[in-house]
Design a protein around this motif. Structure first.
Motif, PDB file in Angstrom:
ATOM      1  N   ASN A  22      71.679 -32.160  79.706  1.00  0.00           N
ATOM      2  CA  ASN A  22      70.490 -32.633  78.990  1.00  0.00           C
ATOM      3  C   ASN A  22      70.597 -34.080  78.538  1.00  0.00           C
ATOM      4  O   ASN A  22      69.599 -34.779  78.455  1.00  0.00           O
ATOM      5  CB  ASN A  22      70.198 -31.738  77.782  1.00  0.00           C
ATOM      6  CG  ASN A  22      69.560 -30.438  78.221  1.00  0.00           C
ATOM      7  OD1 ASN A  22      69.456 -30.169  79.422  1.00  0.00           O
ATOM      8  ND2 ASN A  22      69.126 -29.639  77.276  1.00  0.00           N
ATOM      9  N   TYR A  63      63.201 -32.111  86.411  1.00  0.00           N
ATOM     10  CA  TYR A  63      64.292 -31.275  85.891  1.00  0.00           C
ATOM     11  C   TYR A  63      64.446 -30.006  86.725  1.00  0.00           C
ATOM     12  O   TYR A  63      65.553 -29.618  87.089  1.00  0.00           O
ATOM     13  CB  TYR A  63      63.996 -30.929  84.437  1.00  0.00           C
ATOM     14  CG  TYR A  63      65.079 -30.125  83.761  1.00  0.00           C
ATOM     15  CD1 TYR A  63      66.202 -30.746  83.222  1.00  0.00           C
ATOM     16  CD2 TYR A  63      64.981 -28.739  83.658  1.00  0.00           C
ATOM     17  CE1 TYR A  63      67.187 -30.021  82.602  1.00  0.00           C
ATOM     18  CE2 TYR A  63      65.973 -28.001  83.034  1.00  0.00           C
ATOM     19  CZ  TYR A  63      67.081 -28.649  82.507  1.00  0.00           C
ATOM     20  OH  TYR A  63      68.059 -27.921  81.897  1.00  0.00           O
TER      21      TYR A  63
ATOM     22  N   LEU B  69      61.561 -32.687  76.378  1.00  0.00           N
ATOM     23  CA  LEU B  69      62.871 -32.154  76.012  1.00  0.00           C
ATOM     24  C   LEU B  69      62.757 -30.748  75.429  1.00  0.00           C
ATOM     25  O   LEU B  69      63.614 -29.906  75.657  1.00  0.00           O
ATOM     26  CB  LEU B  69      63.577 -33.089  75.027  1.00  0.00           C
ATOM     27  CG  LEU B  69      63.998 -34.437  75.620  1.00  0.00           C
ATOM     28  CD1 LEU B  69      64.696 -35.301  74.582  1.00  0.00           C
ATOM     29  CD2 LEU B  69      64.898 -34.267  76.846  1.00  0.00           C
ATOM     30  N   ALA B  71      60.457 -28.579  76.316  1.00  0.00           N
ATOM     31  CA  ALA B  71      60.173 -27.685  77.440  1.00  0.00           C
ATOM     32  C   ALA B  71      61.438 -27.365  78.222  1.00  0.00           C
ATOM     33  O   ALA B  71      61.681 -26.221  78.589  1.00  0.00           O
ATOM     34  CB  ALA B  71      59.130 -28.314  78.357  1.00  0.00           C
ATOM     35  N   ILE B  72      62.270 -28.389  78.467  1.00  0.00           N
ATOM     36  CA  ILE B  72      63.477 -28.105  79.242  1.00  0.00           C
ATOM     37  C   ILE B  72      64.540 -27.460  78.368  1.00  0.00           C
ATOM     38  O   ILE B  72      65.353 -26.693  78.835  1.00  0.00           O
ATOM     39  CB  ILE B  72      64.030 -29.354  79.957  1.00  0.00           C
ATOM     40  CG1 ILE B  72      64.535 -30.359  78.946  1.00  0.00           C
ATOM     41  CG2 ILE B  72      62.999 -29.948  80.898  1.00  0.00           C
ATOM     42  CD1 ILE B  72      65.536 -31.294  79.529  1.00  0.00           C
ATOM     43  N   GLY B  73      64.509 -27.777  77.059  1.00  0.00           N
ATOM     44  CA  GLY B  73      65.458 -27.169  76.131  1.00  0.00           C
ATOM     45  C   GLY B  73      65.293 -25.667  76.103  1.00  0.00           C
ATOM     46  O   GLY B  73      66.265 -24.925  76.029  1.00  0.00           O
ATOM     47  N   THR B  75      64.416 -23.757  78.531  1.00  0.00           N
ATOM     48  CA  THR B  75      65.038 -23.112  79.681  1.00  0.00           C
ATOM     49  C   THR B  75      66.549 -23.259  79.637  1.00  0.00           C
ATOM     50  O   THR B  75      67.282 -22.399  80.093  1.00  0.00           O
ATOM     51  CB  THR B  75      64.516 -23.702  81.007  1.00  0.00           C
ATOM     52  OG1 THR B  75      64.596 -25.116  80.923  1.00  0.00           O
ATOM     53  CG2 THR B  75      63.101 -23.263  81.292  1.00  0.00           C
TER      54      THR B  75
END
Lengths: 183, 274
Positions: A22, A63, B69, B71-73, B75
């Motif tokens: 991340n 991503y 961040l 949204a991806i966090g 997942t």
């Protein structure tokens, strides 16, 4: 250029991204969001809210799809640029965007009615569009339609009543000039 | 092949900007594996483009990064274990001096209650874990369902429910009697969607190609290529404003500019008249 100091090469950054790191992703955003947002705004014109929605979707897609990125086919930025362009053109064709543009003429009609003279386009004088300004008008309109509006060469030929071969040649010549300007 | 001429033809720029046709891209990628000078020229253009885009960057609204961040966090860290606060079983110190005679019995009760407490704590911990696990998978399923649902609705709205959509049932020709596919064609915005129902598998160097047959035009309009493996999905093909009929032929991979008519596999007429 564009590569953060913590990742010495693009390859290192890509590897970190593929590990779903991340921190790497956050760095990627900081380095490229502005460049991609500029392209999105040149396609999804007149609606900053939808343009930022597209930017958000683009980064989520980057991503999710990073595993499909193949370094032998091109640079990371090229790959991301194409994701951004495709998402912008999808937005352009979506109902939401078209509703927001209701009071404006459809692009179709604009091109048909004005012929080759003084074509009115939403040219915000930024980025690649600024480079386009330097091209001959008959070249510029074709690149505009193909790159920024997402029309196929066949559709452009039909729309402008020019033979398909001519469309292809003119677009290629225009892009070659583009290369000169980018150097 | 004269590679220098190829480099100067504009193909590099067309490819990098995503404007090349599938067959042009395939050829370009193949030649890149053979000619390092082609790769070098591509790289140079890509770097110029990236530099140009970076210098003309436009600062996006600040909120976007946070949303991305988040949204991806979701997942990435969806399975962070939650801290389970368990009350440690309380140890009750027995007062030994009270009654000597019953101390054996008391000791037994004390030991039993401690064991009972530990047992209860263990069970509640297990249930708690199981419950949060179920909740997590429930949420994940719900998210998945709602996203599939909205995709489905979007497709339905654009195709089946749209009053402008014409459904064209394509049936197999004599060469391929079992082949069948449906076209959902929106005559208002020219969108063409294809649903493959049954198309036999083709050799690797061949693909199916969809055509719109338009009266008064000598050659049919290319609507794009697809594979038999695209079975059971809805494919968005190239748009067409007019079509008296749709036809499917077998062509070389990447498609041909004009159809090979004797390989026609399926055809369906629309109700549109000139």
């Amino acid at each position: 250029m564009g590569i953060p100091t913590t990742y010495n090469t693009e390859q290192e950054l890509v590897l970190a991204l593929k590990r779903r790191d991340n921190q790497a992703f956050s760095t990627l955003y900081d380095n490229y969001a502005g460049a991609l947002y500029s392209i999105i705004k040149q396609i999804v014109t007149d609606n900053a809210e939808l343009a930022s929605d597209v930017l958000q979707e683009v980064f989520i897609n980057i991503y999710r799809k990073i595993d499909t990125y193949d370094q032998t086919k091109g640079r990371l930025f090229t790959w991301m640029l194409n994701i951004a362009r495709n998402a912008s053109i999808d937005m352009l064709r979506s109902k939401g965007y078209q509703n927001s543009q209701k009071n404006q003429e459809l692009p179709d009609n604009v091109y048909k009615s004005t012929g080759n003279q003084s074509i009115q386009l939403n040219v915000d004088n930024i980025g690649l569009k600024k480079v386009l300004e330097k091209l001959k008008p008959e070249h510029r309109i074709l690149v505009e339609l193909a790159y920024f509006k997402g029309f196929t060469h066949e559709e452009i030929a039909e729309m402008m009543s020019i033979p398909l071969g001519t469309v292809k040649t003119r677009i290629r010549n225009a892009l070659l000039q583009l290369r000169e300007y980018l150097q | 092949m004269n590679i220098q001429e190829y480099i100067e033809s504009g193909i590099i720029e067309t490819y990098v900007l995503g404007l090349a046709s599938p067959s042009e891209s395939a050829e370009f990628e193949r030649l890149c594996t053979q000619y390092p000078e082609l790769v070098a020229a591509r790289r140079k253009f890509e770097e110029g483009l990236e530099k140009h885009a970076s210098t003309h960057a436009v600062q996006p609204p600040v909120g976007v990064k946070v949303k991305v961040l988040e949204a991806i966090g979701d997942t990435a860290t969806g399975d962070t274990p939650q801290n389970v606060s368990l009350n440690p079983p309380k140890i009750v110190t027995m007062q030994n001096e009270s009654k000597k005679g019953s101390s054996g019995w008391l000791r037994f009760v004390a030991a039993a209650s401690v064991i009972l407490l530990i047992g209860l704590a263990w069970f509640s911990y297990q249930f708690y874990n199981e419950n949060s696990e179920l909740q997590r998978s429930n949420t994940a399923l719900r998210d998945k369902l709602s996203s599939s649902d909205s995709t489905l609705h979007k497709i339905l709205d654009e195709t089946v429910k749209n009053p402008n959509t014409t459904v064209v049932n394509m049936v197999g020709t004599k060469v391929a009697p079992k082949s069948s596919a449906n076209i959902y064609w929106d005559s208002a915005n020219s969108n063409v969607y294809l649903v493959v129902k049954n198309m036999p598998k083709l050799p690797n160097d061949k693909q199916y190609q969809l055509w719109a047959i338009i009266d008064g035009k000598s050659s049919p309009k290319d609507l794009g290529v697809f594979d038999a493996t695209d079975d059971k999905v809805i494919l968005k093909m190239n748009n067409t404003q007019k079509a008296q009929a749709f036809a499917i032929t077998i062509e070389k991979k990447g498609g041909n500019p004009t159809p090979t008519l004797d390989s026609m596999q399926a055809m369906g007429k629309t109700l549109q008249t000139q």
